[in-house]
Design a protein around this motif. Sequence first.
Motif, PDB file in Angstrom:
ATOM      1  N   ARG A 345       0.814  -1.205   0.000  1.00 18.65           N
ATOM      2  CA  ARG A 345       0.000   0.000   0.000  1.00 18.65           C
ATOM      3  C   ARG A 345       0.852   1.260   0.000  1.00 18.65           C
ATOM      4  NH1 ARG A 345      -5.078   0.282   1.875  1.00 18.65           N
ATOM      5  NH2 ARG A 345      -4.860   2.428   1.110  1.00 18.65           N
ATOM      6  N   ASP A 428      -6.247  -4.180  -6.904  1.00 20.83           N
ATOM      7  CA  ASP A 428      -6.327  -3.105  -5.911  1.00 20.83           C
ATOM      8  C   ASP A 428      -6.995  -1.873  -6.512  1.00 20.83           C
ATOM      9  OD1 ASP A 428      -4.705  -5.044  -4.860  1.00 20.83           O
ATOM     10  OD2 ASP A 428      -3.301  -3.647  -3.927  1.00 20.83           O
ATOM     11  N   ARG A 432     -10.534  -0.148  -5.317  1.00 24.05           N
ATOM     12  CA  ARG A 432     -10.628   1.246  -4.877  1.00 24.05           C
ATOM     13  C   ARG A 432     -11.689   1.998  -5.676  1.00 24.05           C
ATOM     14  NH1 ARG A 432      -4.864   1.057  -5.306  1.00 24.05           N
ATOM     15  NH2 ARG A 432      -3.877   0.600  -3.302  1.00 24.05           N
ATOM     16  N   GLY A 437     -11.295  -0.220   0.333  1.00 25.35           N
ATOM     17  CA  GLY A 437      -9.915   0.109   0.652  1.00 25.35           C
ATOM     18  C   GLY A 437      -9.588  -0.245   2.085  1.00 25.35           C
TER      19      GLY A 437
END
Length: 526
Positions: A345, A428, A432, A437
């Motif tokens: 992240r 990812d 999002r 998230g």
Amino acid sequence: MGALVALPVVSLAIAVFRQDAVSASLLREMAGSVLPQYGLTTVVLSVCVALGVALVGVLSACAVALFDFKGRRVWEWALLLPLAIPSYVVAYAYTDFLQFSGPAQTWMRHAFGLEGRLLPEVRSLGGAVAVFVFTLYPYVYLLVRVALLSRAAHLMEAAKLMGASLRRRIVTIALPLARPSLVAGTALALMETLADYGVSSYFGIQTFTAGIYKAWLVLDSPIAAAQLATVLLVVMALLLTAESHARKRLRFVDAKARLSQAQPVVLAGARAAWATLVCAVPVLLGFVLPVLCMLRPLLQAWGSEESPLPWASFVGWSWNSFQLASGTAILTTAIALGLAFAQRRVPNALTRGVVKVAGMGYAIPGAVVVVGLLIPVAWVQHTWPAWGVGYWISTTVLGVVWAYVVRFCAVALQSVQSGYAQVPVSLDETARMQGVGGWRLWSRVHMPLLMRSSVVAGLLVFVDVMKELPATLVLRPFDHDTLAVVTFQLAKDERLGEAALPALMLVLVGLIPVILLSRTLNKKMV
């Protein structure tokens, strides 16, 4: 949590700049008396082990990767079996069987009418070299075999069509291609050798690790022990750098190659017998014979009324080991998942640095981890005695688990990061865009895809904790013996009949990662 994992390494680095009159005097005395011998013994041991594992690992890898002979499929996985047995268990087994009063020399004296010692002393530097070579060569065998199967077989086949002889194909093509793997495997074997305490202590070999223990536990100078440990930590860092550099050079390996298109050279007759011998000797000396040697005193103790097996105590030792191993495996895997997720992240320098330091633990001997852990604990206890930090960490389950996490977080990290490498970043981004998230991204997207990697990470940590000796020996509670500690103590007291039971249990547990590794390799090689 990353800071707690990195704390022992940081405290050792700080200890280099700390000095007091007692530690300075002690280091001067050791430097003028025993330290040169410790260093020389460690260097000789390391050089001999490096040469031995390189020779045995390369020969066995070439035999199964480049040639085809009867039984080759069996030797492919059998050559991994020595990974399942701790080095100190092999040392106990051979000592019991080959010592002056052991069955081997006793039979030779009776059979041939001889007297005195007929075999070299097992508890020696040469004996330690043999134990390490035949238990650690799989590191070299594994990496070299993968390298040879991935590219060398194809190039050797092309060279054969151009008229190159078999010897020339091996020397000029196969071995140069496997050189980075050889360096990486040898570095891993040397890390295990330098981290060892069980074999060197049992054989009475004065290595650098023994010097750390003596400075700390015998001479009662934690600062001197920490400064000696820093020297060993620097050596480990150099080996880790060499192994990492060698792995980076493995870019030429084509993992997607169709290995079935490259046919190994078919051997028959004397050549096939030599290939079988090359594969059989390390398996026999590194696994089969040690297990048989441990079964003998176990069976003798089983049928003896004077020295019955401690079944009741064995259940308690097994339960203690299982509790520590399972709890550490769950905690370490959770920390590894958190660190890997944080690096994915927020891939900044701080996150990468914390993950890198946390991943150094496996290259640090258990003795060094304990020294690095207790230094800040002692400082906090001295500064704020009312907190009672020493009470909660020293000789407690909490302290043991903390040392385990520091030592084996790298094992879990490697498995989890390899799982993350197979999770596309596009997932990812898609999550999002749909408002998923943070915690929800990890629990609903990443974790289902990482389940297999997490289970493998937990199993590997579980097995490593079961076999860990130095940290457990020092930090365990007084009433909390484990299989590894009891095996060491019973063997040191020459009660090998009783030591055989927990030792063989450790071997059975050690077979778990070997089976997983063998199945993984077979899937990749198909």
